[in-house]
Design a protein around this motif. Structure first.
Motif, PDB file in Angstrom:
ATOM      1  N   GLU A   1       0.827  -1.208   0.000  1.00 38.38           N
ATOM      2  CA  GLU A   1       0.000   0.000   0.000  1.00 38.38           C
ATOM      3  C   GLU A   1       0.862   1.259   0.000  1.00 38.38           C
ATOM      4  N   TRP A   2       1.942   1.266   0.798  1.00 40.82           N
ATOM      5  CA  TRP A   2       2.830   2.430   0.801  1.00 40.82           C
ATOM      6  C   TRP A   2       3.319   2.723  -0.619  1.00 40.82           C
ATOM      7  N   GLY A   3       3.683   1.659  -1.331  1.00 41.09           N
ATOM      8  CA  GLY A   3       4.191   1.853  -2.691  1.00 41.09           C
ATOM      9  C   GLY A   3       3.141   2.393  -3.632  1.00 41.09           C
ATOM     10  N   LEU A   4       1.938   1.810  -3.608  1.00 36.64           N
ATOM     11  CA  LEU A   4       0.874   2.260  -4.497  1.00 36.64           C
ATOM     12  C   LEU A   4       0.380   3.662  -4.141  1.00 36.64           C
ATOM     13  N   ARG A   5       0.363   3.958  -2.878  1.00 38.08           N
ATOM     14  CA  ARG A   5      -0.209   5.229  -2.424  1.00 38.08           C
ATOM     15  C   ARG A   5       0.739   6.404  -2.593  1.00 38.08           C
ATOM     16  N   PHE A   6       2.021   6.175  -2.308  1.00 39.66           N
ATOM     17  CA  PHE A   6       2.958   7.298  -2.304  1.00 39.66           C
ATOM     18  C   PHE A   6       4.047   7.204  -3.368  1.00 39.66           C
ATOM     19  N   GLY A   7       4.434   5.973  -3.749  1.00 39.90           N
ATOM     20  CA  GLY A   7       5.544   5.843  -4.679  1.00 39.90           C
ATOM     21  C   GLY A   7       6.756   6.603  -4.164  1.00 39.90           C
ATOM     22  N   ARG A   8       7.371   7.348  -5.053  1.00 44.45           N
ATOM     23  CA  ARG A   8       8.498   8.203  -4.654  1.00 44.45           C
ATOM     24  C   ARG A   8       8.149   9.687  -4.833  1.00 44.45           C
ATOM     25  N   GLU A   9       6.859   9.980  -4.648  1.00 46.72           N
ATOM     26  CA  GLU A   9       6.421  11.364  -4.789  1.00 46.72           C
ATOM     27  C   GLU A   9       7.133  12.264  -3.793  1.00 46.72           C
ATOM     28  N   ARG A  10       7.530  13.418  -4.273  1.00 49.50           N
ATOM     29  CA  ARG A  10       8.229  14.379  -3.420  1.00 49.50           C
ATOM     30  C   ARG A  10       7.240  15.231  -2.640  1.00 49.50           C
ATOM     31  N   ALA A  11       7.645  15.615  -1.457  1.00 46.86           N
ATOM     32  CA  ALA A  11       6.802  16.454  -0.610  1.00 46.86           C
ATOM     33  C   ALA A  11       6.857  17.894  -1.085  1.00 46.86           C
ATOM     34  N   ASP A  12       5.777  18.628  -0.851  1.00 41.65           N
ATOM     35  CA  ASP A  12       5.708  20.039  -1.231  1.00 41.65           C
ATOM     36  C   ASP A  12       6.257  20.959  -0.148  1.00 41.65           C
TER      37      ASP A  12
ATOM     38  N   ASP B   1      11.674  14.921   2.588  1.00 42.34           N
ATOM     39  CA  ASP B   1      11.842  14.943   1.139  1.00 42.34           C
ATOM     40  C   ASP B   1      10.648  14.317   0.407  1.00 42.34           C
ATOM     41  N   PHE B   2      10.037  13.294   1.029  1.00 45.92           N
ATOM     42  CA  PHE B   2       9.044  12.497   0.327  1.00 45.92           C
ATOM     43  C   PHE B   2       7.657  12.627   0.956  1.00 45.92           C
ATOM     44  N   GLU B   3       6.643  12.363   0.133  1.00 45.54           N
ATOM     45  CA  GLU B   3       5.262  12.448   0.599  1.00 45.54           C
ATOM     46  C   GLU B   3       4.979  11.473   1.732  1.00 45.54           C
ATOM     47  N   VAL B   4       5.590  10.286   1.680  1.00 46.03           N
ATOM     48  CA  VAL B   4       5.342   9.325   2.746  1.00 46.03           C
ATOM     49  C   VAL B   4       5.869   9.857   4.078  1.00 46.03           C
ATOM     50  N   GLU B   5       6.965  10.598   4.055  1.00 47.11           N
ATOM     51  CA  GLU B   5       7.483  11.205   5.282  1.00 47.11           C
ATOM     52  C   GLU B   5       6.528  12.271   5.803  1.00 47.11           C
ATOM     53  N   SER B   6       5.976  13.030   4.887  1.00 50.33           N
ATOM     54  CA  SER B   6       5.017  14.065   5.271  1.00 50.33           C
ATOM     55  C   SER B   6       3.772  13.448   5.900  1.00 50.33           C
ATOM     56  N   TYR B   7       3.329  12.327   5.324  1.00 53.35           N
ATOM     57  CA  TYR B   7       2.159  11.627   5.858  1.00 53.35           C
ATOM     58  C   TYR B   7       2.409  11.171   7.296  1.00 53.35           C
ATOM     59  N   LEU B   8       3.558  10.557   7.526  1.00 50.63           N
ATOM     60  CA  LEU B   8       3.881  10.098   8.874  1.00 50.63           C
ATOM     61  C   LEU B   8       3.985  11.275   9.847  1.00 50.63           C
ATOM     62  N   GLU B   9       4.555  12.359   9.396  1.00 52.76           N
ATOM     63  CA  GLU B   9       4.689  13.543  10.252  1.00 52.76           C
ATOM     64  C   GLU B   9       3.322  14.082  10.641  1.00 52.76           C
ATOM     65  N   ASN B  10       2.406  14.148   9.704  1.00 58.09           N
ATOM     66  CA  ASN B  10       1.066  14.667   9.996  1.00 58.09           C
ATOM     67  C   ASN B  10       0.332  13.778  10.998  1.00 58.09           C
ATOM     68  N   HIS B  11       0.443  12.461  10.824  1.00 57.78           N
ATOM     69  CA  HIS B  11      -0.223  11.554  11.755  1.00 57.78           C
ATOM     70  C   HIS B  11       0.391  11.630  13.144  1.00 57.78           C
ATOM     71  N   ALA B  12       1.698  11.787  13.211  1.00 55.55           N
ATOM     72  CA  ALA B  12       2.358  11.904  14.508  1.00 55.55           C
ATOM     73  C   ALA B  12       1.920  13.173  15.226  1.00 55.55           C
ATOM     74  N   GLU B  13       1.804  14.265  14.486  1.00 55.01           N
ATOM     75  CA  GLU B  13       1.388  15.534  15.086  1.00 55.01           C
ATOM     76  C   GLU B  13      -0.047  15.444  15.598  1.00 55.01           C
ATOM     77  N   LYS B  14      -0.931  14.780  14.849  1.00 57.71           N
ATOM     78  CA  LYS B  14      -2.325  14.636  15.273  1.00 57.71           C
ATOM     79  C   LYS B  14      -2.438  13.787  16.525  1.00 57.71           C
ATOM     80  N   PHE B  15      -1.601  12.769  16.620  1.00 62.94           N
ATOM     81  CA  PHE B  15      -1.684  11.834  17.743  1.00 62.94           C
ATOM     82  C   PHE B  15      -1.143  12.437  19.035  1.00 62.94           C
ATOM     83  N   THR B  16      -0.079  13.206  18.923  1.00 64.56           N
ATOM     84  CA  THR B  16       0.571  13.770  20.106  1.00 64.56           C
ATOM     85  C   THR B  16      -0.378  14.707  20.832  1.00 64.56           C
ATOM     86  N   GLY B  17      -0.519  14.482  22.116  1.00 60.15           N
ATOM     87  CA  GLY B  17      -1.416  15.308  22.920  1.00 60.15           C
ATOM     88  C   GLY B  17      -2.794  14.693  23.074  1.00 60.15           C
TER      89      GLY B  17
END
Length: 365
Positions: free
Chosen positions: A226-237, A249-265
């Motif tokens: 799923e990670w591969g199909l969903r994000f591939g090697r797309e670059r983050a904006d 650098d990558f969209e998958v990193e951005s996705y993980l960062e957003n989920h971590a920020e939502k979860f914290t707190g």
């Protein structure tokens, strides 16, 4: 008829499975459907590791629940037909007694003085709610992930308390891979200098530890395909911060960062440590000498076991073990292998596959 969230407060000591006693235990839960059905058509739901008892919206709380597409009028767990109860796990910070609760003996939060928490304790607390509602026998006890483990503990601890069982993406015990993963998540939290041996202030939680633990968890909740199909090697904006040569650098990193920020707190770190360890400590073999013997002793009439072929945490072979063990005990068992791409989290997102399976099983009762 929809009821508001309720709190059951026990007026007697609550004996913990591995020793220790809690006084004045409170158990948060929500209900949906007509209470008139609770005598013969009640369904008890246990949650995964982090959700609250708010599994679906209601008149008193219209916000979407964590299983919104599964519970409600005309949905697989149909509240026009069933009286549905979802219990907030003992040890969770969303209303039930937990490490953030005040210890009546000291007037301070339990923190790490909270006794060892087990899946059996969570099941026991859920049973207290069922008894308080005057329900003698549940139509079904249902749970995904940790909730599925709790379902197994419930059946082992309370024979005759349920007619059927629905275990989703769960297992009789955690395998070394899952234990290693959760152990590392707990260490990451405890290594955060802000953790302070669990004695952190509410406005100074170990944020970095929780962020990294959540990212590691998210990686394993979904499948590599799923990670591969969903994000591939797309670059983050995102623009890189000045002086940060190793930022996102990558969209998958951005996705993980957003989920971590939502979860914290949203989730207390000490509660996370306790419930995470409870998953590792659970072993159904403790209730019969072996997993097969424990399953053979179950008194349910029917069982639905659902597994996902891409699940890293609870591999499909573990679901098959449950199904075969229950069938060997003479139960009517439906075992369903789903090819969902979303891995362990499929029960939350792949509703097109999960809804028909659960609807057919409950609809035939």
């Amino acid at each position: 008829m929809n009821a508001a969230r309720k709190i059951l407060k026990l007026d007697r000591p609550f004996e913990m499975h591995r020793g220790g006693t809690l006084q004045g235990v409170e158990i948060a839960y929500e209900t949906w459907g007509d209470p008139a059905h609770r005598g013969d058509n009640a369904i008890l739901i246990f949650t995964g590791l982090t959700p609250s008892a708010h599994a679906a919206s209601s008149e008193s709380d219209p916000s979407p629940g964590w299983w919104e597409d599964m519970i409600g009028p005309g949905r697989p767990i149909d509240t026009r037909r069933f009286f549905v109860i979802c219990v907030n796990s003992l040890g969770s910070p969303f209303g039930s007694t937990s490490p953030v609760s005040i210890n009546p003996a000291t007037g301070r939060a339990y923190r790490l003085t909270f006794p060892v928490l087990t899946v059996e304790d969570i099941a026991h607390a859920g049973h207290e709610v069922v008894v308080s509602l005057g329900i003698e026998k549940l139509l079904a006890v249902v749970g995904p992930s940790l909730g599925g483990m709790t379902v197994l503990a419930y059946c082992a601890l309370f024979p005759g308390a349920a007619r059927s069982v629905v275990s989703i993406s769960a297992a009789a015990r955690s395998l070394p891979f899952a234990i290693a993963l959760r152990s590392l998540q707990r260490e990451i939290i405890r290594r955060d200098s802000a953790w302070r041996e669990g004695d952190y202030a509410a406005d100074a939680i170990p944020v970095e530890g929780m962020r990294l633990a959540r990212k590691l968890g998210m990686i394993t909740y979904r499948s590599a395909k799923e990670w591969g199909l969903r994000f591939g090697r797309e670059r983050a904006d995102l623009q890189r911060r000045p002086g940060d040569p190793f930022g996102i650098d990558f969209e998958v990193e951005s996705y993980l960062e957003n989920h971590a920020e939502k979860f914290t707190g949203q989730y207390d770190p000490n509660c996370y440590l306790y419930i995470s360890r409870a998953m590792d400590l659970f072993d159904l073999a403790d209730h019969g000498g072996s997993v097969n013997e424990a399953l053979r002793r179950f008194t349910v009439e029917r069982a639905l076991v659902i597994g996902v072929e891409t699940d890293l945490l609870f591999p499909i072979e573990q679901q098959q073990e449950l199904a075969e063990g229950l069938a060997a005990g003479g139960r009517e068992v439906t075992f369903v292998r789903l090819p969902s791409l979303q891995g362990h989290d499929s029960f939350l997102v792949d509703m097109d596959r999960f809804r028909p399976v659960i609807a057919e099983f409950l609809g035939s009762m």
